[in-house]
Design an enzyme around this catalytic site. Sequence first.
Site, PDB file in Angstrom:
ATOM      1  N   ASN A  70      -4.980   6.468  -1.235  1.00  0.00           N
ATOM      2  CA  ASN A  70      -5.519   7.182  -2.386  1.00  0.00           C
ATOM      3  C   ASN A  70      -5.555   8.691  -2.154  1.00  0.00           C
ATOM      4  OD1 ASN A  70      -5.924   4.667  -3.499  1.00  0.00           O
ATOM      5  ND2 ASN A  70      -8.128   4.663  -3.241  1.00  0.00           N
ATOM      6  N   GLU A 104       0.175  -2.165   2.490  1.00  0.00           N
ATOM      7  CA  GLU A 104      -1.274  -2.228   2.725  1.00  0.00           C
ATOM      8  C   GLU A 104      -1.678  -3.686   2.694  1.00  0.00           C
ATOM      9  OE1 GLU A 104      -4.165   0.197   0.700  1.00  0.00           O
ATOM     10  OE2 GLU A 104      -2.742   1.845   0.434  1.00  0.00           O
ATOM     11  N   ASN A 162       1.293   6.399  -4.433  1.00  0.00           N
ATOM     12  CA  ASN A 162       0.425   5.320  -3.955  1.00  0.00           C
ATOM     13  C   ASN A 162      -0.358   4.712  -5.119  1.00  0.00           C
ATOM     14  OD1 ASN A 162      -1.285   3.882  -1.785  1.00  0.00           O
ATOM     15  ND2 ASN A 162      -2.824   4.939  -3.012  1.00  0.00           N
ATOM     16  N   GLU A 163      -0.240   3.399  -5.291  1.00  0.00           N
ATOM     17  CA  GLU A 163      -1.069   2.644  -6.246  1.00  0.00           C
ATOM     18  C   GLU A 163      -1.196   3.340  -7.597  1.00  0.00           C
ATOM     19  OE1 GLU A 163      -4.775   1.568  -4.389  1.00  0.00           O
ATOM     20  OE2 GLU A 163      -3.804   0.213  -2.970  1.00  0.00           O
TER      21      GLU A 163
END
Length: 504
Positions: A75, A295, A175-176
């Site tokens: 994050n 992850e 990311n995400e």
Amino acid sequence: MSDKLQAKMIVDKSFVISPIDKRIYGSFIEHLGRAVYGGVYEPDHPDSDEKGFRKDVMQLVRELQVPIIRYPGGNMVSAYNWEDGVGPLEERPRRLELAWRTIETNEVGTNEFVDWTRAVGAEVMMAVNLGTRGIDAARNLVEYTNHPGGTYYSDLRRKHGYEQPHKIKTWCLGNEMDGPWQIGHKTAEEYGRLAVETAKAMRLVDPDIQLVSCGSSNTGMPTFPEWEATTLSHTYDEVDFVSLHQYYGNRDNDPANYLALSLDMDHFIKTVASTCDYIKAKKRSKKTMYLSFDEWNVWYHSNDADTKIEPWSIAPPQLEDQYNFEDALLVGSMLMTFLKHADRVKMACLAQLVNVIAPIMTEKGGPAWKQTIFYPYMHASVYGRGVSLQPVVSSPKYDSKDFTDVPYLDSAVVYNEEEDTVTIFAVNRHLNEDMVLDSDLRSFDGYAVREHIVLENNAELKASNSAHNEQVKPHNQGQSKMDSGMLQSVLPKASWNVIRLYKA
């Protein structure tokens, strides 16, 4: 032994799933909690080197033989300016780190992390910020790290003391980005368009890099798996991998159901692979998309403690899960799941490596030590190199709250032809009974048992380790014997087993 649980397995060297990419044993370091500051980097620690890196931590990472480490997030990367972390330390700014609401001092940045990964024998998987930034910052970072010289950013690297390029091969495109918690969160269409254009620009700087497109943050996302289908419709031709993220926990204190959660991971992998293949068919492509499970871990123990963290502190103890014995069993099964899908899963990152949901913990000014999950991770990484085989398994099964027909035996087999070794990884999920495993290995003529490593804890599934008390550690007194190509092993109740065979 007839009163014990019985399972059978046929292992043949012709039953090949795929060669194993060593990068499935990768890990992850984010500027989060004490992962960097107080973890890998503690300049005033008595066991730190001249660059401020803890040598005891480096030794434990080398013991794990980690091949690749993702950095700097997570994050955190979605609001990170990489330029803040290069150049003279006294000129680096302190920033509000918005993802975890801490202060980032930028004492450690790109060059320092490259130095550290080289010291532990690993490669870097670098993530770029596609939250608050985009094409320009990403291509400039590739120029800074990978271009030999004669341009602004490559010469800036040389000015910073790094004459030779770092040659970072593997890059994550954000990311995400499907997560509403992510700074710069995007729809699938928005992300797909930005990611493909960023990928093209990065490849123009360095055509040899490999790129990872963001997949879903977990299987519970409302956009899963449509996110993969939509984003890959844009990025398929320009990237090499799509990412998967998943964490598990035993919040209901139901060990039988908890140890079955690797079946959910198996389903996740199959769903993403089939979605990739749908886009492959739709594009009439001959290219196979591989998976980067970058992850994964157990994460739930520290959730309550994390709500009490004071905002805007420096390197507070965030996400410091204290892992127990049953967590190690599930981690072992998750590692075996990657081996079962070695044809598609080519990278994976245990998140994370030090202090933050990690196999390695440290005390400030004090020792570094091994959590329970250190051991299955180490065993898989060290002994799980070679070719993944498809065993034919017969095992009794059970039903749990969320799963039916859960095999008590969870297993994976690795054949290393160069070293003439076969390694059987196995978890006995039964909480109360030992298991007798009869394995037919007649295709491996002349092989004998080298050792049978067992991680068990008869007293308590919740047993854990600390800096001064290691309650959970493996022994090599497991019961396995080979006779005329037939292997008989006793797998203790609720145990992780590594049965190593060699050509005698």
